[in-house]
Every structure is written in structure tokens, then in C-alpha cells.
Design a protein around this motif. Structure first.
Motif, PDB file in Angstrom:
ATOM      1  N   ALA A 198       0.834  -1.201   0.000  1.00  0.00           N
ATOM      2  CA  ALA A 198       0.000   0.000   0.000  1.00  0.00           C
ATOM      3  C   ALA A 198       0.869   1.252   0.000  1.00  0.00           C
ATOM      4  O   ALA A 198       0.597   2.219  -0.717  1.00  0.00           O
ATOM      5  N   GLU A 199       1.921   1.228   0.809  1.00  0.00           N
ATOM      6  CA  GLU A 199       2.776   2.415   0.877  1.00  0.00           C
ATOM      7  C   GLU A 199       3.517   2.626  -0.437  1.00  0.00           C
ATOM      8  O   GLU A 199       3.681   3.759  -0.896  1.00  0.00           O
TER       9      GLU A 199
ATOM     10  N   TYR B 254       2.616   1.608  -3.515  1.00  0.00           N
ATOM     11  CA  TYR B 254       1.753   2.053  -4.610  1.00  0.00           C
ATOM     12  C   TYR B 254       1.316   3.510  -4.408  1.00  0.00           C
ATOM     13  O   TYR B 254       1.158   4.256  -5.376  1.00  0.00           O
TER      14      TYR B 254
ATOM     15  N   ALA C 278      -1.183  -2.522  -6.022  1.00  0.00           N
ATOM     16  CA  ALA C 278      -2.347  -1.628  -6.057  1.00  0.00           C
ATOM     17  C   ALA C 278      -3.609  -2.333  -5.590  1.00  0.00           C
ATOM     18  O   ALA C 278      -4.555  -1.699  -5.140  1.00  0.00           O
TER      19      ALA C 278
ATOM     20  N   THR D 232      -3.879  -4.579  -3.152  1.00  0.00           N
ATOM     21  CA  THR D 232      -3.961  -4.880  -1.714  1.00  0.00           C
ATOM     22  C   THR D 232      -5.042  -4.015  -1.081  1.00  0.00           C
ATOM     23  O   THR D 232      -4.972  -2.802  -1.155  1.00  0.00           O
ATOM     24  N   PRO D 233      -6.054  -4.637  -0.465  1.00  0.00           N
ATOM     25  CA  PRO D 233      -7.118  -3.804   0.106  1.00  0.00           C
ATOM     26  C   PRO D 233      -6.676  -3.047   1.359  1.00  0.00           C
ATOM     27  O   PRO D 233      -5.774  -3.484   2.081  1.00  0.00           O
ATOM     28  N   GLY D 234      -7.332  -1.926   1.576  1.00  0.00           N
ATOM     29  CA  GLY D 234      -7.000  -1.071   2.710  1.00  0.00           C
ATOM     30  C   GLY D 234      -7.096  -1.790   4.041  1.00  0.00           C
ATOM     31  O   GLY D 234      -6.280  -1.579   4.943  1.00  0.00           O
ATOM     32  N   TRP D 235      -8.100  -2.655   4.171  1.00  0.00           N
ATOM     33  CA  TRP D 235      -8.268  -3.314   5.480  1.00  0.00           C
ATOM     34  C   TRP D 235      -7.123  -4.270   5.751  1.00  0.00           C
ATOM     35  O   TRP D 235      -6.767  -4.504   6.908  1.00  0.00           O
TER      36      TRP D 235
ATOM     37  N   HIS E 244      -4.077  -3.616   4.910  1.00  0.00           N
ATOM     38  CA  HIS E 244      -3.042  -2.686   5.382  1.00  0.00           C
ATOM     39  C   HIS E 244      -3.241  -2.393   6.874  1.00  0.00           C
ATOM     40  O   HIS E 244      -2.291  -2.406   7.659  1.00  0.00           O
ATOM     41  N   VAL E 245      -4.499  -2.172   7.247  1.00  0.00           N
ATOM     42  CA  VAL E 245      -4.800  -1.912   8.661  1.00  0.00           C
ATOM     43  C   VAL E 245      -4.444  -3.138   9.506  1.00  0.00           C
ATOM     44  O   VAL E 245      -3.802  -3.017  10.559  1.00  0.00           O
TER      45      VAL E 245
ATOM     46  N   ALA F  11     -11.149   1.447   5.473  1.00  0.00           N
ATOM     47  CA  ALA F  11     -10.179   0.375   5.706  1.00  0.00           C
ATOM     48  C   ALA F  11     -10.203  -0.055   7.172  1.00  0.00           C
ATOM     49  O   ALA F  11     -10.163  -1.253   7.482  1.00  0.00           O
TER      50      ALA F  11
ATOM     51  N   ALA G 100     -11.546  -3.734   8.518  1.00  0.00           N
ATOM     52  CA  ALA G 100     -10.599  -4.560   9.282  1.00  0.00           C
ATOM     53  C   ALA G 100     -11.245  -5.074  10.575  1.00  0.00           C
ATOM     54  O   ALA G 100     -10.917  -6.158  11.048  1.00  0.00           O
TER      55      ALA G 100
ATOM     56  N   THR H  24     -11.894  -0.492  -0.792  1.00  0.00           N
ATOM     57  CA  THR H  24     -10.959   0.641  -0.758  1.00  0.00           C
ATOM     58  C   THR H  24      -9.539   0.110  -0.797  1.00  0.00           C
ATOM     59  O   THR H  24      -9.140  -0.667   0.063  1.00  0.00           O
ATOM     60  N   PRO H  25      -8.753   0.512  -1.806  1.00  0.00           N
ATOM     61  CA  PRO H  25      -7.388  -0.034  -1.871  1.00  0.00           C
ATOM     62  C   PRO H  25      -6.476   0.524  -0.779  1.00  0.00           C
ATOM     63  O   PRO H  25      -6.673   1.640  -0.286  1.00  0.00           O
ATOM     64  N   GLY H  26      -5.497  -0.267  -0.436  1.00  0.00           N
ATOM     65  CA  GLY H  26      -4.568   0.119   0.614  1.00  0.00           C
ATOM     66  C   GLY H  26      -3.850   1.428   0.333  1.00  0.00           C
ATOM     67  O   GLY H  26      -3.618   2.223   1.243  1.00  0.00           O
ATOM     68  N   TRP H  27      -3.507   1.641  -0.925  1.00  0.00           N
ATOM     69  CA  TRP H  27      -2.754   2.874  -1.212  1.00  0.00           C
ATOM     70  C   TRP H  27      -3.614   4.104  -1.005  1.00  0.00           C
ATOM     71  O   TRP H  27      -3.101   5.174  -0.657  1.00  0.00           O
TER      72      TRP H  27
ATOM     73  N   HIS I 275      -5.753   4.325   1.404  1.00  0.00           N
ATOM     74  CA  HIS I 275      -5.667   4.478   2.860  1.00  0.00           C
ATOM     75  C   HIS I 275      -4.388   5.233   3.233  1.00  0.00           C
ATOM     76  O   HIS I 275      -4.397   6.155   4.053  1.00  0.00           O
ATOM     77  N   VAL I 276      -3.288   4.860   2.588  1.00  0.00           N
ATOM     78  CA  VAL I 276      -2.015   5.538   2.847  1.00  0.00           C
ATOM     79  C   VAL I 276      -2.113   7.009   2.444  1.00  0.00           C
ATOM     80  O   VAL I 276      -1.704   7.910   3.192  1.00  0.00           O
TER      81      VAL I 276
END
Lengths: 445, 445
Positions: free
Chosen positions: A305-306, A308, A334, A336-339, A341-342, B305, B309, B336-339, B341-342
């Protein structure tokens, strides 16, 4: 690897920083002479190794003459004064080209120094040139970059490792006595181990990352590559803004917790034995890792996530300027889902607690730096103990846990396996760096 | 809203905490009597308002008798001693059912108190029952929950707002003088404003969220709902572990920066005028928001995100236990994609800097709490100044910026628009809470 041969070495192959500093101050050598030696070595060796993206001969010689004048006038800026240093090409250096290993930045000239470069210059170091990085530092193999792969001085058919591959190759080949790199999942320690030199990743944030092109901000560390742990300490203290001086003395022999690397990745038996044997005669206990299975997902959940987030617009606007493997990895990142990442950050908290627990029982943790010695340039699968395993995650598997935890970690060379170097990795609590360096000096010595 | 009528009110409609505390100590009333009044009011009014999920009559009366005995013995636990309080049903309360507004937790009985509840009890408060929350606190309307919608005491056909809808309705209807809520994007301030009472969201972390079921951990705040700013201050200081005592005096009249709400959302002209008029006679300057357009994406980028989670396994294993709207929102949040969220966290840093800049020029920032008065229960679009707008984001649009920034924010009632209450929102620097409360007391008075 058919081309194996006894490699040539540059002037700095047998030198350490203290020796060079002494000779500079005795007048036995000048910084201009050292810099000329570095430039000669690059000219002679870099055709084969591709450790450097660019060399600033004129700027370096000018800095060297300035250092000579200052030292002659008694204006001593410390242990790096007059020392030739190489800097990874994702670190901004005012007035020099900084390509990030990418065609996107082929013509980028830095307008300011990164903070770590500013500190090098303030300490009188002579910046000789910029070293090859895996494209955007996004890979541990060192063999994908706009300017081509850096190569291993022990065998140019072997990968240098990465992403700070050029920095490790430059030191290992004796082109410079010191190089600065960055380490997000092992990018200082992996190439240092594969090239047979020492590499140190400080605690997270101990050296500011301002002016370093980000890969994954919460994992990125600035680190150093040199021949010995002692030289790593010297350079680390300059970069961290700490006073030069003798090490804080330890209260007794350090206790070491040995992490059997198999809990993290299938590790070549000979590599494991070399690393373990380097600790013989020390107070070593076996360590059980409580929670290692999810570390790959944790690492990727943070990094994808970081990374991308850094590159989204470039992937959308000019995908053709990435090399295919890096582009493909970014496109996967790109998704990878936000959750996730959490969750990865929650797992990181648990892992940090586990590492803190381990380091409350042992002064140091030890394990091999990589599960196998250098694969060939371009190789992506390798046989280890009779099993095919992934090269990329394999290289990251033993180093990235200490990026997730943010604790200091050092690699020192402990011998060779089938002619290629093997590293022992040592991990400590933030604040125990002197203990780590002193212990490692005993090993490497 | 055809059912509008003059609403009934419970015993606490005309009471404030200081008055109650004084009368308790004078012996003019007992905690047992106050608690009986609360229980009577709930019995009389809650059929219509659905403010409570559960009532603990026996436990409350027992606590009240204990408080009476302590006060009689001179063992004074402070300003909430003997006071009936309601607690939002996503906050753990040992021995009581805590449903999170969800069928997933229909039978969940808390085994321990949340830290905020522990502090209430340590301060002698009498916990009367648990108030209706929007399902998992995931919505500002207060009308989706396993136990049904909470309703607005000013008109039961109107929404209470949410997610702390039951807490606001309970105070507005005079069932209790004080209720605890949580506020992730406005979930204390929105229902307080729509129900015509005061609501305070402290600075991030000022009241521990331990034992509060998370919605979005980096945005979640524990807050209070009461009739007046002064009562909010009293309760806030107990929950934050601060000493009771007179306010720190300000150095002069507070300066206020007025944020025209149109920069954030289409705002009903009458609502805006009521809020602005409440500041007449004060030192007010107009404020230009530098960077407001992206706040919705920032808020959602963080919340989606973090919320998914929390719920990923429940969505996978038992989706049928969610109400359809909440399930659909969670499924969207999963994508919602991880990026993003970042990026949202990067935007958050920029917004925090912007808010710090604004609060370096003005003691307080002011704007309406919501862009319109209470819509009908279940309503999802509303006409504002001749335009159809979204109810959900509309409700969050003026409050969520202060969750992103993590700064204290208070709503106070400033009149009614078409018979329904309107709130003025005041925002301050962490540490300037006393100035905020004092200024608001002047407004609300």
C-alpha cells in the motif's frame, strides 16, 4: 556461474576507516590521493560490476582538496573527513543526477542534499558518485534497473543482491571504503551479505530519511555498508548525528538468542551452519519465535500500500517507463485492500511486542542474513536443500522482520558457501548499538 | 413529518448537573429518587423514542442507594456522584448486555467495564441503561440498528441522528441529565444537534477508548451529551481523569473564525443564519479553508479500511446478521485499496497542519454542526436550498473534519428551523477546552 574467477580489488580492499583517518592526519596520504584511488578503481572495475550509475570526479576531487586544506589547517571535521564515500542513487545529492534506478528519473538532477548527505558533507566526506539501486529500491535482487544489474564482485555472474546492490559491490570491490544505502526489507543487509561485507540498518528513524526517495515510508531506513562492523559504527554515528568516541562499555559478555531460520524460510544447511559456527564459544541460547508465520503477509500488507501510494500516478501515466517486473509488482500492490493494510499494522504491533520480549531475554538475536548465498543475476527460483524456493521472498525473509520491528540489525561476513559469501545477522534493542558492534567485531575479527 | 406535536419531557428536562449535585448534598433529593425519576421517564417515553436498548433498574437503584449512603457518610466522589447516566450500547458495561446495535451481539453480556465506564462508576455515577446506537456505530442517521431506530424527541417521525442517537434522545427527552456516546465522524455532535442538546467530542485520546467497540480506531473518540456546555465540561473532566474545579480563566474575549459551511457542504440558509447569528456581538472573522475539497475522500479513505478490518470475518461468516444498508456499506469499504488508505493518512497530516494554522490565528473556529435539521427516519436524500443532497454525507460533512484533525469540538443548540433544533459547532486547540466551554456557555445561555 561459469565466469567465476579470482576477482580484482580496488585500493580500499584492505583498508579501514580508522587506518585511513590516521594516515590522512599523519600526512601519509591526502584525501585527493584517496579520491584518485577511488576513481581509478571505479574506472578499472565498474565496466564489469556496474556498481555506479554516475561518478562526479571533478566534484569529488574538489571536495578532497578542500578536505586536505582543512585538515592541514587543523580544522578536523571528524572520522569521515576526506574519506571517499559512495551514495545510493535514490538519495538526493545536490547538483548530481539521481535516477532512482528508473527511466522516470533518467534526467533528474537533485536540487538539494538529502539530510544524510548533508551530514556526510558536514563531516567532510568526499562523495565520489551514485551507486546502482534496484529500480526505485523495489527489489532485493539488485538486477532490475534502468541502468542494468549491479554484479557481485565475488562472481560477476552472481547477483549483488539489492536494492543497495551498487553500494555493497563498490565496498566489496574496494572502490570505496564506505557507501550509504537504504533498507526497507533488507536492502542494505542483503547485498552486504551476498557481497561479503558488513552492513548496518539502524533503528527506525535514527538516521533521517528526508531526501531519500520513498519505497515504503514506515519501513524505510537509511543504513551503511563498509568492510567492518567498526567502520559501520563510525559512519552510523556521523549519519545519526552522534558524537564520535569510544563505545559505551558493556556490562559483561553479551548473551545471544539464536533464531533457527527455518521458522522463517527454508535455509541452506551450509549457510545456517556457517552462521551458527561463527557464534561458537559465545553464550548462545535457542530462541522460539512465537509468531513468525504471518510476517510475510504483514510485510507485504504494509509495503504494497505504501509503495503504490508513492507510484500511483507514474503507473497510470507512464507505465512503459518501468521495467516489466517492477511494473507488474506495483500493479499487484495496487490491489492490496485497505483493510489488509490496517491488519498489517495491527500485526506489526504484535510482532514488535514479541521482539521486545525476545530482546528482554537476550542482548542480541542472531540468524543468517539470507537463507542462501548469491543466486545468478536474473534468477528467480533456487534449489535449497533439495527444494525449489522463491529467490525474492527468500532474500527478504530473514531481514524484513527487523524492518517491521524497527530495531537495529547488522550483517557481518562469516565465510563462503560454494565460493560465495555468507552473512551472520545480529539484532539488538535500540540503544544497544555499541554492544552489537563490539560483539560483531569479535565475530568478524 | 405529520406526527409533529408538543413532546413530553422527563424529570431532567429542566435540570443541570450542578443543581442536581447541590440538591443531593443538601438532602433535598436522593440518588434513589433521581434514579426512580429516570426509570419513570424511560418507562413513559421510550416506547415512542426507542432511546434505550436495555435498562438496568435493579442495578441502578442499588448503585443509587450506595451513592446515597456514601454521600450521607461524607464520602463525596465528585460531581457525578449519585447522578443517573446512560451509556451508548457499543461501550462495555460489566454484567450488562452490550449489543453494538447488532444482531451479531444480540446476547453479548460484557465481562468488564470500558475504561470510561470504570471512571463513571469510580465517580459514583449511576448507570441506568444502554442507549440505542446506529448498528456498530456505522452511520450518522441513528435509524439502522438491530433494535430499530432511535427517534427525535422534538418529533418522533424525525431521525435522532447518530450514531449516538439514543444518548442524545435520552438527554433531550429529560430521561437522564447525561449520556456517554462515541464520535468517529460526528456521532456525538450530530445527534446532539438534531435533538437540541449539547455534545462534546474531546481531543483524540483524551478519554481512553478501551472497551469501546471500534468503528475506525484512528478516528474514534469517546464523548458526552448533556443539556449545557457546562454539564459537558463536568462530565468530560471526569471521563478524562481531570480534577473537578473552576475553569482556567481566559486572557480576554475569545476570537472566533467563522467557517462558511458551503466550502464543506450545501448548507440550509436558515441553519447557517441561526448558527452565525448566535455569534453576534462576538469578535468574529471569516475564515478561508485552504484545503477542504478532499476531506470526504480523506475521511472515507481512513474509515473504510479501518472499519472493514474490524468486521472482515463477520461479513464473511454471517452477512445475514447485518442490516442490508450497513452490510452494503461494509462490502464497499472492503474494496478501498490500501494505497488510498495511505494517501488518506498523508492528507490527514496536511489537514492537521491547516487546522493548526487556523487555530493559531483564532481561539475558536465556528460553523453549523449539521447542514440541515433532522430529516425523517429512513430519509437518505433531502432538499437543501432547492438542491437534492445526500443525507448521510451531509450529516457528517461539517463534523468529520474535526475527527480527522483530532481537535476538541462542541455543539450547542442555537434555535430551531421549521420546528427542529439547529446546532452551532465550536472547535478549539487541545488544551483550550475551558475557553471553549466558557464561550459556549455564553452562547447557549
Amino acid at each position: 556461474m561459469s565466469s567465476r574467477k579470482t576477482p580484482e580489488r580496488g585500493y580500499f580492499a584492505g583498508q579501514d576507516l580508522q587506518g585511513l583517518a590516521d594516515r590522512l592526519r599523519e600526512g601519509a596520504v591526502t584525501s585527493a590521493e584517496l579520491t584518485a584511488h577511488a576513481l581509478d578503481a571505479v574506472r578499472g572495475l565498474d565496466q564489469e560490476l556496474n556498481a555506479f550509475v554516475s561518478v562526479d570526479a571533478e566534484g569529488a576531487l574538489e571536495s578532497a582538496r578542500k578536505a586536505d586544506a582543512e585538515l592541514a589547517a587543523g580544522d578536523d571535521l571528524g572520522p569521515l573527513h576526506g574519506i571517499p564515500v559512495a551514495v545510493k542513487d535514490i538519495i538526493e545529492t545536490a547538483g548530481m543526477r539521481t535516477t532512482m534506478g528508473s527511466a522516470h528519473f533518467a534526467d533528474h538532477v537533485s536540487t538539494a542534499d538529502a539530510e544524510c548527505v548533508r551530514r556526510l558533507r558536514a563531516g567532510g566526506a568526499v562523495i565520489v558518485g551514485k551507486t546502482t539501486t534496484h529500480e526505485f529500491a523495489y527489489g532485493p535482487t539488485g538486477d532490475r534497473a534502468a541502468g542494468g544489474a549491479s554484479r557481485n564482485p565475488h562472481d560477476p555472474a552472481a547477483m549483488s543482491g539489492g536494492s543497495s546492490g551498487g553500494s555493497a559491490a563498490a565496498v566489496a570491490a574496494g572502490m570505496v571504503p564506505l557507501a550509504v544505502g537504504t533498507d526497507t526489507g533488507g536492502s542494505v543487509r542483503i547485498p552486504a551479505a551476498l557481497c561479503g561485507v558488513a552492513g548496518f540498518k539502524p533503528a527506525y528513524g535514527a538516521v533521517p530519511a528526508d531526501g531519500v526517495f520513498p519505497l515504503s515510508r514506515s519501513l524505510d531506513h537509511v543504513g551503511v555498508i563498509a568492510r567492518t562492523p567498526r567502520d559501520c559504527r563510525t559512519a552510523y554515528r556521523v549519519l545519526a548525528g552522534l558524537r564520535a568516541g569510544p563505545p559505551r562499555s558493556a556490562g559483561g559478555p553479551a548473551t545471544v538468542g539464536w533464531i533457527a531460520p527455518g521458522a522463517l524460510f527454508e535455509t541452506d544447511r551450509e549457510v545456517e551452519e556457517l552462521a551458527r559456527a561463527a557464534l561458537s564459544g559465545r553464550a548462545v541460547q535457542e530462541v522460539e519465535l512465537g509468531d513468525a508465520a504471518g510476517l510475510r503477509q504483514t510485510y507485504n500488507g504494509i509495503q504494497d500500500a505504501e509503495a503504490y501510494a508513492v507510484h500511483a500516478e507514474r503507473v497510470a501515466d507512464a507505465p512503459e517507463l518501468f521495467t516489466p517486473e517492477v511494473l507488474e509488482r506495483l500493479q499487484a500492490a495496487a490491489r492490496t485492500p485497505g483493510w489488509r493494510h490496517v491488519r498489517a499494522f495491527e500485526e506489526r504491533q504484535r510482532w514488535r511486542a514479541e521482539v521486545a520480549r525476545l530482546l528482554s531475554h537476550h542482548d542480541l538475536l542472531a540468524l543468517p542474513t539470507t537463507p542462501f548465498a548469491a543466486p545468478a543475476v536474473g534468477q528467480r527460483e533456487i534449489e535449497v536443500n533439495g527444494r525449489e524456493v522463491e529467490v525474492r521472498w527468500g532474500l527478504l525473509s530473514l531481514t524484513s522482520p527487523w524492518n517491521i520491528a524497527g530495531v537495529p540489525a547488522l550483517t557481518v561476513p562469516v565465510g563462503t558457501s560454494r565460493g560465495l559469501p555468507v552473512g551472520l545477522q545480529l539484532v539488538c534493542r535500540p540503544g544497544d548499538e555499541d554492544l552489537l558492534f563490539a560483539f560483531a567485531a569479535g565475530i568478524a575479527g
